[in-house]
Design a protein around this motif. Structure first.
Motif, mmCIF file in Angstrom:
data_model
loop_
_atom_site.group_PDB
_atom_site.id
_atom_site.type_symbol
_atom_site.label_atom_id
_atom_site.label_comp_id
_atom_site.label_asym_id
_atom_site.label_seq_id
_atom_site.Cartn_x
_atom_site.Cartn_y
_atom_site.Cartn_z
ATOM 1 N N GLY A 82 0.809 -1.333 0.085
ATOM 2 C CA GLY A 82 0.148 -0.069 0.082
ATOM 3 C C GLY A 82 0.838 1.287 0.013
ATOM 4 N N THR A 83 2.080 1.360 0.693
ATOM 5 C CA THR A 83 2.904 2.364 0.684
ATOM 6 C C THR A 83 3.470 2.717 -0.399
ATOM 7 O OG1 THR A 83 3.194 1.938 3.247
ATOM 8 C CG2 THR A 83 4.854 3.510 2.257
ATOM 9 N N ASN A 84 3.862 1.620 -1.101
ATOM 10 C CA ASN A 84 4.525 1.495 -2.313
ATOM 11 C C ASN A 84 3.658 2.224 -3.495
ATOM 12 O OD1 ASN A 84 7.240 0.997 -1.163
ATOM 13 N ND2 ASN A 84 6.953 -1.232 -2.112
ATOM 14 N N LEU A 85 2.361 1.551 -3.381
ATOM 15 C CA LEU A 85 1.475 2.223 -4.403
ATOM 16 C C LEU A 85 1.148 3.723 -4.408
ATOM 17 C CD1 LEU A 85 -1.087 -0.848 -4.716
ATOM 18 C CD2 LEU A 85 0.404 -0.034 -6.670
ATOM 19 N N GLY A 94 0.468 13.141 -9.246
ATOM 20 C CA GLY A 94 -0.796 13.293 -8.742
ATOM 21 C C GLY A 94 -0.963 13.071 -7.247
ATOM 22 N N PHE A 95 -0.028 13.928 -6.538
ATOM 23 C CA PHE A 95 0.086 13.871 -5.009
ATOM 24 C C PHE A 95 -1.534 13.887 -4.426
ATOM 25 C CE2 PHE A 95 0.225 15.751 -0.793
ATOM 26 C CZ PHE A 95 1.263 15.086 -0.452
ATOM 27 N N ALA A 96 -1.964 14.794 -4.992
ATOM 28 C CA ALA A 96 -3.160 15.168 -4.173
ATOM 29 C C ALA A 96 -4.377 14.145 -4.428
ATOM 30 C CB ALA A 96 -3.780 16.794 -4.678
ATOM 31 N N VAL A 97 -4.446 13.706 -6.012
ATOM 32 C CA VAL A 97 -5.188 12.941 -6.235
ATOM 33 C C VAL A 97 -4.973 11.341 -5.713
ATOM 34 C CG1 VAL A 97 -6.170 11.499 -8.372
ATOM 35 C CG2 VAL A 97 -5.860 13.929 -8.625
ATOM 36 N N GLY A 98 -3.943 10.944 -5.746
ATOM 37 C CA GLY A 98 -3.411 9.602 -5.068
ATOM 38 C C GLY A 98 -3.613 9.654 -3.842
ATOM 39 N N THR A 99 -3.341 10.477 -2.995
ATOM 40 C CA THR A 99 -3.555 10.731 -1.640
ATOM 41 C C THR A 99 -5.247 10.607 -1.250
ATOM 42 O OG1 THR A 99 -1.640 11.859 -1.235
ATOM 43 C CG2 THR A 99 -3.446 11.985 0.648
ATOM 44 N N ALA A 100 -5.997 11.402 -2.112
ATOM 45 C CA ALA A 100 -7.447 11.400 -1.791
ATOM 46 C C ALA A 100 -8.071 10.091 -2.080
ATOM 47 C CB ALA A 100 -7.973 12.443 -2.913
ATOM 48 N N TYR A 101 -7.684 9.472 -3.110
ATOM 49 C CA TYR A 101 -8.213 8.125 -3.568
ATOM 50 C C TYR A 101 -7.850 7.000 -2.341
ATOM 51 C CZ TYR A 101 -10.805 9.990 -7.195
ATOM 52 O OH TYR A 101 -11.727 10.677 -8.102
ATOM 53 N N ALA A 102 -6.518 7.109 -1.931
ATOM 54 C CA ALA A 102 -6.086 6.075 -0.956
ATOM 55 C C ALA A 102 -7.055 6.440 0.201
ATOM 56 C CB ALA A 102 -4.461 6.437 -0.840
ATOM 57 N N LYS A 103 -7.536 7.481 0.570
ATOM 58 C CA LYS A 103 -8.427 7.619 1.844
ATOM 59 C C LYS A 103 -9.866 6.770 1.543
ATOM 60 C CE LYS A 103 -5.588 10.192 4.176
ATOM 61 N NZ LYS A 103 -5.038 9.700 5.312
ATOM 62 N N THR A 104 -10.261 6.418 0.349
ATOM 63 C CA THR A 104 -11.251 5.593 0.249
ATOM 64 C C THR A 104 -11.102 4.294 1.031
ATOM 65 O OG1 THR A 104 -10.565 4.464 -1.960
ATOM 66 C CG2 THR A 104 -11.849 6.678 -2.022
ATOM 67 N N GLU A 105 -10.088 4.104 1.787
ATOM 68 C CA GLU A 105 -9.851 2.599 2.620
ATOM 69 C C GLU A 105 -11.079 2.435 3.249
ATOM 70 O OE1 GLU A 105 -6.927 1.413 5.988
ATOM 71 O OE2 GLU A 105 -6.521 3.171 5.202
ATOM 72 N N GLY A 167 -5.291 2.094 -1.099
ATOM 73 C CA GLY A 167 -6.745 2.085 -0.128
ATOM 74 C C GLY A 167 -6.935 0.641 -0.134
ATOM 75 N N PHE A 168 -7.073 -0.034 -1.099
ATOM 76 C CA PHE A 168 -7.406 -1.469 -1.133
ATOM 77 C C PHE A 168 -6.302 -2.438 -0.290
ATOM 78 C CE2 PHE A 168 -7.373 -6.017 -2.917
ATOM 79 C CZ PHE A 168 -8.697 -6.099 -3.063
ATOM 80 N N ALA A 169 -5.187 -2.169 -0.701
ATOM 81 C CA ALA A 169 -3.941 -2.732 0.208
ATOM 82 C C ALA A 169 -4.090 -2.503 1.693
ATOM 83 C CB ALA A 169 -2.556 -2.290 -0.445
ATOM 84 N N PHE A 170 -4.282 -1.339 1.942
ATOM 85 C CA PHE A 170 -4.172 -0.971 3.334
ATOM 86 C C PHE A 170 -5.600 -1.488 4.203
ATOM 87 C CE2 PHE A 170 -1.909 3.200 2.027
ATOM 88 C CZ PHE A 170 -0.754 2.675 2.538
ATOM 89 N N ALA A 171 -6.638 -1.712 3.168
ATOM 90 C CA ALA A 171 -7.857 -2.024 3.884
ATOM 91 C C ALA A 171 -7.699 -3.356 4.178
ATOM 92 C CB ALA A 171 -9.193 -2.087 2.987
ATOM 93 N N LEU A 172 -6.965 -4.403 3.330
ATOM 94 C CA LEU A 172 -6.650 -5.877 3.528
ATOM 95 C C LEU A 172 -5.662 -5.972 4.718
ATOM 96 C CD1 LEU A 172 -6.490 -7.321 0.094
ATOM 97 C CD2 LEU A 172 -8.242 -7.771 1.577
ATOM 98 N N CYS A 173 -4.792 -4.969 4.737
ATOM 99 C CA CYS A 173 -3.684 -5.013 5.738
ATOM 100 C C CYS A 173 -4.544 -4.802 7.109
ATOM 101 C CB CYS A 173 -2.802 -3.844 5.597
ATOM 102 S SG CYS A 173 -1.887 -3.204 6.938
ATOM 103 N N ALA A 174 -5.513 -4.019 7.360
ATOM 104 C CA ALA A 174 -6.180 -3.735 8.464
ATOM 105 C C ALA A 174 -6.903 -4.871 8.902
ATOM 106 C CB ALA A 174 -7.068 -2.421 8.496
ATOM 107 N N LEU A 175 -7.673 -5.689 7.877
ATOM 108 C CA LEU A 175 -8.435 -6.706 8.132
ATOM 109 C C LEU A 175 -7.590 -7.764 8.668
ATOM 110 C CD1 LEU A 175 -10.991 -6.793 5.099
ATOM 111 C CD2 LEU A 175 -11.394 -6.213 7.526
ATOM 112 N N ALA A 176 -6.393 -8.014 7.994
ATOM 113 C CA ALA A 176 -5.287 -9.140 8.278
ATOM 114 C C ALA A 176 -4.606 -8.760 9.761
ATOM 115 C CB ALA A 176 -4.048 -9.079 7.479
ATOM 116 N N ILE A 177 -4.718 -7.678 10.208
ATOM 117 C CA ILE A 177 -4.218 -7.271 11.690
ATOM 118 C C ILE A 177 -5.184 -7.568 12.423
ATOM 119 C CG2 ILE A 177 -3.487 -5.316 13.199
ATOM 120 C CD1 ILE A 177 -2.294 -4.028 10.613
#
Length: 301
Positions: A82-85, A94-105, A167-177
């Motif tokens: 997730g961090t690398n993506l 696309g700093f703003a766009v990338g960060t914004a859509y990662a927040k859909t986590e 955001g998808f990777a972070f969501a899966l990460c949180a569920l795994a944790i």
């Protein structure tokens, strides 16, 4: 205030602080090296937190199971990917766009929890999740997209796709944790979270540290030569993760991440009171949306 709410808010604050310090390191080392210090220097802090907790409150560590190690490895790898993506989204300008859509986590986590775990929430909580994510998107994209059409077109940009993937990777990460902490049988939730933290940080150090040694051997020296600054990043990361993991153990991931959107409020407050930047109308509207979403999640819980 419930423990999971308090730990989530503290986690968001510590994460904002850690990110600010880590950005300074980016001028001294590569992306991978800056990520490694977060895990490497987080291990001793995690051990210290667990030791102090045992000393003050007592208890015993849980015996880990094979499934615990599997979930821990998946959670650690998910966070790295997730961090690398997210960093890749910045590379597409696309700093703003990338960060914004990662927040859909938070929304992605809600649907994943529904599909994989059968977790569902009240209609009010769903509205709160949507409002908090919508407010974060608005704060990130206001002034950069002029209409809904532009926003939808931005969604297919490489930066946005990488952000959604993050955001998808972070969501899966949180569920795994969450799954990993529940694999441990101890009665103390906080102690289980600390134990999970230490194991995951060790795994992440081995995974990304091994990659660094193989692919960027010249960067290894910077990891240790910047130990004073790196240790601060690792300490904040460990403390923040301990709070996140406790929240995940106590409440559904989607709700924890929805409350965690207050991170962007801390960023705005830092901007206003420390950098003396003025908040504009978009900042105020987005902030109110995030706060309203958090309140709805708490009421609908």
């Amino acid at each position: 205030m419930q423990l999971w709410v308090a730990t989530t808010i503290i986690a968001a604050l510590l994460q904002t602080w850690r990110t600010a310090l880590q950005q300074k390191l980016r001028g001294q080392m590569s992306v991978n090296a800056a990520a490694v210090v977060r895990y490497l220097y987080g291990v001793p802090m995690g051990l210290l937190l667990a030791g102090l907790y045992l000393l003050i409150f007592g208890g015993t560590l849980s015996a880990p199971t094979p499934m615990f190690f599997l979930y821990a490895a998946l959670g650690g790898l998910g966070q790295i990917i997730g961090t690398n993506l997210l960093i890749m989204s910045f590379a597409h300008r696309g700093f703003a766009v990338g960060t914004a859509y990662a927040k859909t986590e938070a929304v992605q986590a809600a649907f994943l929890a529904l599909l994989l775990l059968g977790e569902n929430f009240s209609p009010l909580a769903w509205v709160g999740i949507a409002a908090s994510v919508g407010g974060t998107l608005y704060l990130s994209l206001a002034g950069r997209v002029g209409s809904l059409g532009e926003m939808f077109r931005a969604t297919v940009q490489p930066a946005a796709l990488c952000g959604l993937g993050a955001g998808f990777a972070f969501a899966l990460c949180a569920l795994a944790i969450r799954a990993a902490t529940h694999e441990l049988q101890g009665p103390d939730v906080v102690l289980r979270a600390l134990e999970t933290l230490v194991v995951i940080n060790v795994m992440q150090t081995i995974m990304q540290g091994g990659w660094l040694v193989l692919r960027e051997p010249a960067s290894v020296r910077a990891v240790f030569s910047t130990w004073r600054s790196s240790a601060q990043v690792g300490a904040l990361s460990a403390c923040g993760s301990a709070c996140w993991f406790t929240g995940f153990a106590l409440a559904p991931v989607a709700l924890v991440r929805a409350i965690g959107q207050v991170e962007i409020l801390f960023t705005l407050l830092f901007s206003k009171f420390f950098l003396k930047e003025e908040m504009n109308r978009s900042d105020i509207i987005g902030t109110l949306a995030v706060v309203a979403g958090v309140v709805l999640v708490l009421i609908g819980r």
